[in-house]
Design a protein around this motif. Structure first.
Motif, PDB file in Angstrom:
ATOM      1  N   LYS A  10      -6.655  -1.787   4.111  1.00 58.15           N
ATOM      2  CA  LYS A  10      -5.390  -1.562   3.208  1.00 58.15           C
ATOM      3  C   LYS A  10      -5.723  -0.077   2.683  1.00 58.15           C
ATOM      4  O   LYS A  10      -4.755   0.743   2.780  1.00 58.15           O
ATOM      5  N   THR A  11      -7.093   0.193   2.009  1.00 53.34           N
ATOM      6  CA  THR A  11      -7.112   1.587   1.473  1.00 53.34           C
ATOM      7  C   THR A  11      -7.153   2.651   2.699  1.00 53.34           C
ATOM      8  O   THR A  11      -6.392   3.504   2.491  1.00 53.34           O
ATOM      9  N   LEU A  12      -7.837   2.390   3.737  1.00 53.17           N
ATOM     10  CA  LEU A  12      -7.685   3.431   4.968  1.00 53.17           C
ATOM     11  C   LEU A  12      -6.350   3.558   5.451  1.00 53.17           C
ATOM     12  O   LEU A  12      -5.870   4.697   5.695  1.00 53.17           O
ATOM     13  N   ALA A  13      -5.759   2.680   5.812  1.00 46.83           N
ATOM     14  CA  ALA A  13      -4.147   2.615   6.055  1.00 46.83           C
ATOM     15  C   ALA A  13      -3.403   3.467   5.203  1.00 46.83           C
ATOM     16  O   ALA A  13      -2.573   4.190   6.021  1.00 46.83           O
ATOM     17  N   ASP A  14      -3.516   3.429   3.944  1.00 48.50           N
ATOM     18  CA  ASP A  14      -2.862   4.120   3.128  1.00 48.50           C
ATOM     19  C   ASP A  14      -3.037   5.541   3.232  1.00 48.50           C
ATOM     20  O   ASP A  14      -2.265   6.271   2.799  1.00 48.50           O
TER      21      ASP A  14
END
Length: 449
Positions: free
Chosen positions: A157-161
């Motif tokens: 989720k962090t990287l996708a954001d």
């Protein structure tokens, strides 16, 4: 399938040609002080138009995979994260200080080591800094290497954001005995879970790294591995040859007696390739496959495929900056590699110096040969103009390859035949002046087959 005699003849150490010249052949005529000048020139000539890409080396792993040839630091101490991230940001700042504008960012790739050794919070600190100091190009591409065992939904989720849409998972093999031998234990259920999580979080390109030539691999064990790959059907497959270099990586000695011989190893690849094609994958180039409509395949068909230290890419950017210990930069006119040792790397950063320990300034002939090698590696052909004047030795080698049906010579130039694709590294090597009459007691490169 290549016959035994051809495999025996051409299974010799040759470069993988992710760069030209290959790193052992660099002239090392660049130091920390001159590197900044070469970077400024390259950015002015090439970076303003196509942007730059970043490779960020995150070297830490919690345990040692004994097959691995990467630069890594084994530790379970996660207090190393922030000091290392801080050093990488300071290195990036040194590049920014050489510019009078925010650079256009075409791509980021997080490699290792194990990037997901770092917590989502630590990665956020680094990526926020890069985000606020750059302007993304319209076709930017962000990717990372993930370990199935420790890539969490929070990581994804962090990287996708931050705009990451591509992930590569190091699978290698699903067979339990093989995993035990190479000290990389990861159940299929865990790989399935992280693959499904990645898709849920919006990653639209998932790659599996698979390796052939590992200890205890047989056609039967690999068939099971490929059946499991078929259940998950990642968008891309990197099907690599295991590189056995125990002199450089002593842990590889632990399973030497269980490795397949050169013919068995090539049989594993050819059968693996057949299984991939039956699943619907198409060969992109050396060791790489993708499903239909993948951007890499489209680039291949349009002859717009590129190759750099990260492998095949569609990015037009000619500047790849490596940040972190051992990271390699390719700024087209020159190469530079950072200090491999973590402490040495951080010391140089604290002193305000680029941590370059070796480099290579490209001459005119280097650039001509580089363009030729990349044309052969990416598109499997080259015109007579690309080949330039050829000496008698090279002509004799071309004639030998032609008689063995590994390439085709006609009025347009040279084309690598389907039979010759497994030997494309050997074909490239005959145009490499550094490979002529090479004699070393210790092999500098892995074997071609």
């Amino acid at each position: 399938m290549p016959d035994r005699e051809l495999i025996k003849k051409y299974n010799v150490p040759v470069p993988r040609y992710t760069s030209y010249p290959a790193l052992p052949h660099w002239n090392n005529n660049i130091d920390s002080a001159s590197w900044k000048q070469h970077f400024e020139y390259a950015y002015r000539e090439l970076g303003k138009q196509d942007g730059i890409s970043l490779y960020i080396h995150l070297p830490y792993c919690e345990s040692l995979c004994t097959y691995c040839g990467c630069n890594k630091r084994i530790t379970k101490n996660h207090r190393v994260e922030i000091p290392y991230i801080s050093a990488v940001m300071k290195e990036w700042n040194m590049y920014l200080e050489r510019l009078d504008e925010k650079p256009r960012l075409a791509g980021i790739h997080l490699g290792g080591g194990t990037p997901t050794f770092f917590s989502p919070a630590s990665l956020s600190i680094l990526l926020k800094h890069i985000q606020k100091t750059t302007i993304r190009t319209d076709n930017f591409e962000f990717s990372f290497e993930g370990h199935p065992n420790n890539t969490s939904e929070a990581h994804l989720k962090t990287l996708a954001d931050f705009g990451f849409t591509r992930v590569s998972y190091g699978i290698q093999d699903f067979d339990r005995q093989v995993q035990l031998a190479i000290h990389r234990i990861q159940p299929f259920e865990k790989v399935k879970e992280v693959t499904e999580m990645s898709r849920k979080q919006g990653f639209n390109s998932i790659n599996f790294d698979l390796i052939y030539g590992l200890p205890h691999q047989t056609l039967d064990t690999m068939k099971t591995t490929f059946e499991k790959v078929g259940e998950l059907l990642p968008d891309r497959i990197a099907f690599y040859s295991y590189a056995h270099l125990p002199a450089a990586f002593p842990a590889q000695k632990s399973f030497e007696e269980y490795l397949p011989d050169e013919h068995e190893k090539r049989t594993l690849y050819e059968q693996g390739k057949n299984w991939l094609e039956e699943m619907g994958y198409e060969e992109i180039g050396m060791d790489h496959f993708a499903l239909p409509d993948d951007p890499l395949l489209l680039a291949k068909h349009q002859e717009k495929l590129h190759r750099n230290f990260m492998g095949y890419t569609t990015s037009p950017s000619k500047i790849l900056l490596g940040l972190g210990c051992s990271a390699i930069s390719d700024i087209y006119f020159a190469y530079g590699q950072n200090a491999k040792d973590v402490e040495m790397y951080k010391e140089q950063i604290v002193d305000g110096a680029f941590p370059i320990i070796k480099g290579h300034l490209q001459g005119e002939r280097d650039l001509e040969t580089k363009n030729l090698v990349m044309e052969l590696i990416c598109n499997h052909h080259a015109s007579w103009n690309d080949l330039g004047p050829l000496d008698d030795e090279t002509l004799d080698q071309l004639s030998s390859f032609e008689s063995e049906e590994l390439l085709i010579l006609d009025d347009r130039g040279l084309s690598v035949s389907p039979k010759g694709k497994p030997f494309v590294r050997n074909i490239c090597a005959i145009f490499d002046p550094n490979m002529k009459n090479i004699k070393n007691s210790r092999p500098l490169f892995s074997k071609a087959i």
